[in-house]
Design a protein around this motif. Structure first.
Motif, PDB file in Angstrom:
ATOM      1  N   ASP B 242       0.817  -1.216   0.000  1.00 23.20           N
ATOM      2  CA  ASP B 242       0.000   0.000   0.000  1.00 23.20           C
ATOM      3  C   ASP B 242       0.844   1.257   0.000  1.00 23.20           C
ATOM      4  OD1 ASP B 242      -0.874   0.507   3.516  1.00 23.20           O
ATOM      5  OD2 ASP B 242       0.960  -0.232   2.589  1.00 23.20           O
ATOM      6  N   VAL B 331      -3.359   8.664   4.333  1.00 20.62           N
ATOM      7  CA  VAL B 331      -3.298   7.581   3.352  1.00 20.62           C
ATOM      8  C   VAL B 331      -1.800   7.283   3.218  1.00 20.62           C
ATOM      9  CG1 VAL B 331      -3.679   6.911   0.972  1.00 20.62           C
ATOM     10  CG2 VAL B 331      -5.354   8.359   2.157  1.00 20.62           C
ATOM     11  N   THR B 333       1.982   6.867   2.587  1.00 19.65           N
ATOM     12  CA  THR B 333       2.878   7.027   1.450  1.00 19.65           C
ATOM     13  C   THR B 333       3.778   5.796   1.353  1.00 19.65           C
ATOM     14  OG1 THR B 333       2.923   9.372   1.928  1.00 19.65           O
ATOM     15  CG2 THR B 333       4.626   8.563   0.440  1.00 19.65           C
TER      16      THR B 333
END
Lengths: 488, 412
Positions: B242, B331, B333
């Motif tokens: 992710d 979110v 990195t």
């Protein structure tokens, strides 16, 4: 007064013309794959043309004369040009772009003349042409003159000799290791850097001088910067005097290649020519690049010592089959496909009625691949599946049909020999003594206890669960030792 | 001394499906099993006095094929010293395996997250044609997590259909999660079962993991009644990262020479960091020291370095660092870090202690203070004794013993 019928100008003339003098042809750069300037000198013959008048020697001004340089088929195959780049000069005057007419196939063009062409010497200079990709034996340039659709003169020029490249982007080199005379498995390494474009249809051919006979043991072990063009991989084909490499992706100029061939027998004495020729050939076997390299040999190969430093059997007690281990530390490479033969002491007999697939040979250390393992009588035979790393000792394990014949016996008669191409290349000058230990009973001092105790002694087994075939399972061995101290 | 166990020829020469696992409650030390041609040599135990029976457990051996009611060949178990048998049993009777189990249908497999390197809950929905026996009579379910999942801790959280078993908890043994339930017999007509296993970290790698396997086991008979087969129903999950990857030691294991600090280990980013990240390493063993602690990758930096030290008496096996990352954007990195394998070794590398060279001793005078240093400080203490060779009494030392404390690089 005689009159001559006018030529049937509307009917094409079948003949391709004749006459005219081809004086000279030159290229500023006659190497293959080079940008070059082509200079042609010629003298057309005078033509006569009747048009309501007497024979005329010169073309009337205003008549279009087409000089076809190599019509239809005849730029020699491989000479190329781009209409947008080419420049043409006739007798020192540049020909305007709109007077150059290119055929669809782009292998010839025509020059439309603005003024009359006299029957004297003329020079045509064509700049920004490219020489062919590979040298080839013959080809001609043609210059033809035409009027309307009729050929008048046809002059033939022999193509200048083309020179192939010589891998000279960096200095080509070769080496031989080991460089001893008669060495049966030398590694030949060739380093060349391309100075021409090598297409994927090309091949590299290394030609060995007279005195070398390559056999099936020879194989390419390094092909650096040659990447396969199909899933088959880069192909290396060995014949008695050449190694041919094909099926690789096209190589741009400046690609540094290293080609190494292992398993070549060095000649026994100096050979008259030590020229090894490395060539890149196109699909029609024309030469793109070629270079001749040389190297020399010194010293003579001698059978060397395998230097067996360990020889063991586990267990030494003659109760179950023993695993056999010996460690060789020769300090020299053992080649792929060499055959190691171990002869056991004559007191041994590998006496078994079980099948051969129970035996296994394993190598660890400087070698990891044994490609064949078999036993016959008291002789164990193993084939090296790869060339070993000389700086790491190799442990050879044999699991199979071995049991000491007697207890407390000193056995000294082990021998180990390594052969290659049928001849001995190494042997163990000494082999460690192996002494067997006491015979012990199968059940010894250890009592095996089960978590679930079964009915009779003969049913004693270790516990295992789950019990289905093919499943991962726990195996539990529970036992009582007579030994009181376990030493790490 | 070592133990030698030989399996008969009915077994695969590699014996184990994956890496050998050898355990014993009576032996101390990290046991190591080395397999070669159906033989396993067990080492790694510490010297001890034998006072009770010993059990050696080998986990992961693949049972041989069943050949009607024929027993396999015999097994051998021996306690060895070099090449000599100290004692042993060379005629352990062979075994007769059961037939392969019937099949369970997987209807669904899912994970609460499809990202690698996160703790997740897994849900398995399945139906077994072969009934699941009453737990009181030995019925037990278990799930194999494939080797892509590195499970070093599990707290037992799980759940299943209430009408199968109201209370349920689970335990882990070598990537196999066993379900402790109180259930009556469950037949296929009673419906499919949904088993949830909580709190197991997703694989460190991305891509498709190997298949889960669910087993319906009769522990009284030691027989797997039915199981899922990946060839019939796929039971695998696919994971992705992710965020941007951060590597520790180039994703390679770190060899730790016990009793000393390692060389610097590098944590690297390919491009300069877009965040200021704090990395907190966590191992399951509090004796392992990591310094500095925690680690910070500043905005714009590309790497940070650390060292690991372990005591001399730590078990010589692998310990894993799980990294906690904080300071990243909402979110993320950056993806979570892969776990770092610390391999404890003894006698793997020699550590160097060196003294500063001196050009001369001024006659009638004293040299500058000279440093004795090491690139790999000791874990607890290192005592260095200095002396002058040849017993030359004309020169003397101010100290003959220097003590390095934990983490000291030099002392003078």
């Amino acid at each position: 007064m005689t009159s001559q019928a006018s030529p049937a100008l509307s009917t094409p003339v079948v003949s391709t013309g004749s006459g005219g003098t081809a004086s000279s042809i030159s290229l500023t750069n006659s190497s293959v794959q080079a940008n070059t300037t082509l200079t042609i000198s010629f003298t057309p013959s005078a033509i006569s043309l009747a048009s309501n008048s007497s024979i005329q020697i010169e073309y009337p001004k205003g008549t279009k004369i087409l000089i076809k340089i190599a019509p239809l088929t005849l730029f020699p195959i491989g000479f190329t040009f781009l209409p947008s780049q080419i420049t043409v000069t006739l007798d020192g005057t540049a020909v305007a772009a709109n007077k150059l007419h290119f055929a669809a196939a782009f292998n010839f063009f025509t020059i439309e003349l603005a003024s009359a062409l006299s029957g004297t010497a003329h020079t045509l200079v064509i700049d920004q042409m490219s020489t062919p990709n590979a040298s080839f034996a013959s080809g001609n340039f043609y210059v033809r003159t035409t009027q309307a659709s009729a050929y008048i003169n046809a002059m033939t020029f022999t193509m200048p000799t083309l020179t192939p490249g010589d891998f000279s982007t960096t200095t080509p080199s070769m080496s031989i290791y080991p460089d001893e005379y008669s060495h049966p498995y030398a590694l030949y390494t060739f380093n060349v850097t391309t100075s021409k474009y090598i297409p994927s249809t090309a091949s590299f051919v290394i030609t060995f001088p007279a005195g070398y006979t390559l056999d099936s043991y020879a194989d390419c072990t390094k092909l650096i910067n040659l990447n396969a063009s199909t899933s088959t991989g880069v192909l290396c084909t060995v014949s008695a005097s050449t190694v041919t490499i094909t099926n690789f992706k096209a190589l741009p100029i400046g690609t540094a290649l290293e080609i190494a061939i292992f398993g070549i027998t060095n000649p026994a004495s100096s050979i008259s020519s030590s020229s090894f020729v490395v060539s890149a050939l196109d699909a029609s076997s024309n030469t793109i690049e070629t270079v001749s390299l040389s190297s020399s040999l010194t010293g003579t190969f001698a059978v060397f010592d395998l230097n067996v430093i360990v020889g063991r059997m586990t267990p030494r007690n003659p109760v179950v089959d023993s695993a056999f281990l010996f460690t060789a530390d020769p300090g020299l490479q053992l080649p792929k496909d060499a055959v190691m033969t171990v002869t056991f002491d004559s007191d041994f007999s590998i006496l078994y009625s079980e099948t051969v697939d129970l035996i296994e040979c394993i190598a660890q250390g400087g070698l990891y691949v044994i490609s064949d393992c078999s036993v016959s009588g008291v002789v164990l035979t193993m084939t090296m599946g790869a060339t070993s790393n000389a700086s790491v000792p190799i442990d050879f394990h044999y699991f199979g049909l071995l049991r000491f014949p007697n207890s407390n016996e000193v056995l000294t008669g082990f021998t180990v020999t390594l052969t290659y191409k049928g001849s001995t290349i190494a042997q163990a000058s000494t082999f460690p003594t192996i002494t067997s230990a006491d015979t012990i009973s199968k059940y010894s001092l250890m009592r095996l206890m089960l978590i679930h105790i079964l009915a009779t002694l003969s049913d004693i087994s270790m516990d295992f669960y789950p019990r289905n075939e093919g499943e991962k399972a726990n195996y539990l061995f529970t036992f009582t030792l007579a030994t009181t101290t376990l030493d790490a | 001394m070592y133990f030698l166990i030989r399996f008969p020829s009915d077994y695969d020469p590699q014996l184990f499906k994956y890496d050998p696992v050898v355990e014993s409650s009576q032996l101390t030390g990290a046991l190591v099993g080395t397999v070669m041609s159906r033989q396993i040599i067990i080492t790694g135990f510490k010297t001890m006095t034998v006072t009770e029976p010993i059990t050696l457990r080998l986990w992961g051996v693949v049972n041989p094929n069943k050949v009607d009611i024929t027993r396999t060949g015999t097994f051998t178990l021996a306690l060895m010293q070099d090449d000599d048998v100290i004692e042993g049993n060379f005629a352990i009777p062979g075994i007769i395996p059961y037939l392969a189990p019937e099949s369970i249908q997987f209807s669904a497999v899912s994970s609460t997250t499809s990202y690698s390197r996160y703790s997740s809950d897994y849900t398995f929905t399945f139906s077994s044609e072969k009934a699941i026996p009453d737990s009181g009579l030995g019925g037990q379910l278990f799930v194999d997590f494939p080797p892509d999942y590195l499970i070093d801790s599990y707290d037992g959280g799980c759940d299943i259909n209430e009408d199968f078993s109201f209370f349920v908890n689970c335990y882990l043994d070598n990537n196999r999660v066993f379900v402790n339930a109180s259930n009556s017999q469950w037949t296929e007509t009673m419906g499919s079962l949904t088993l949830e296993i909580d709190g197991i970290r997703t694989p460190d790698d991305d891509g498709e993991a190997l298949n889960f396997i669910i087993f319906n086991y009769d522990s009284s008979d030691k027989r797997i009644l039915s199981r899922t087969y990946s060839t019939l129903n796929s039971g695998s999950l696919t994971y992705t990262y992710d965020g941007i990857l951060i590597s520790v030691n180039n994703d390679e294991p770190v060899d730790v020479e016990v009793g000393t600090y390692t060389d610097e280990i590098v944590i690297k980013l390919v491009n300069a960091s877009e965040q200021t990240l704090t990395l907190t390493p966590n191992t399951l063993n509090s004796t392992i020291t990591i310094t500095p602690f925690p680690l910070t990758i500043q905005l714009g930096e590309k790497e940070v370095r650390f060292r690991v030290a372990a005591p001399r008496d730590i078990l010589l096996k692998s310990f894993y660092i799980t990294w906690s990352k904080t300071g990243d954007s909402l979110v993320p990195t950056y993806a979570n870090l892969r776990r770092t394998n610390l391999r404890m070794r003894s006698g793997y590398v020699s550590r160097v202690v060196a003294y500063e060279s001196m050009e001369y001793i001024p006659a009638g005078g004293i040299t500058f203070p000279l440093l004795v240093s090491t690139p790999n400080p000791p874990y607890t203490e290192l005592l260095v004794t200095l002396s002058i060779l040849n017993g030359d009494t004309l020169a003397t030392l101010s100290k003959t013993q220097l003590t390095f404390a934990k983490g000291d690089f030099s002392v003078n």
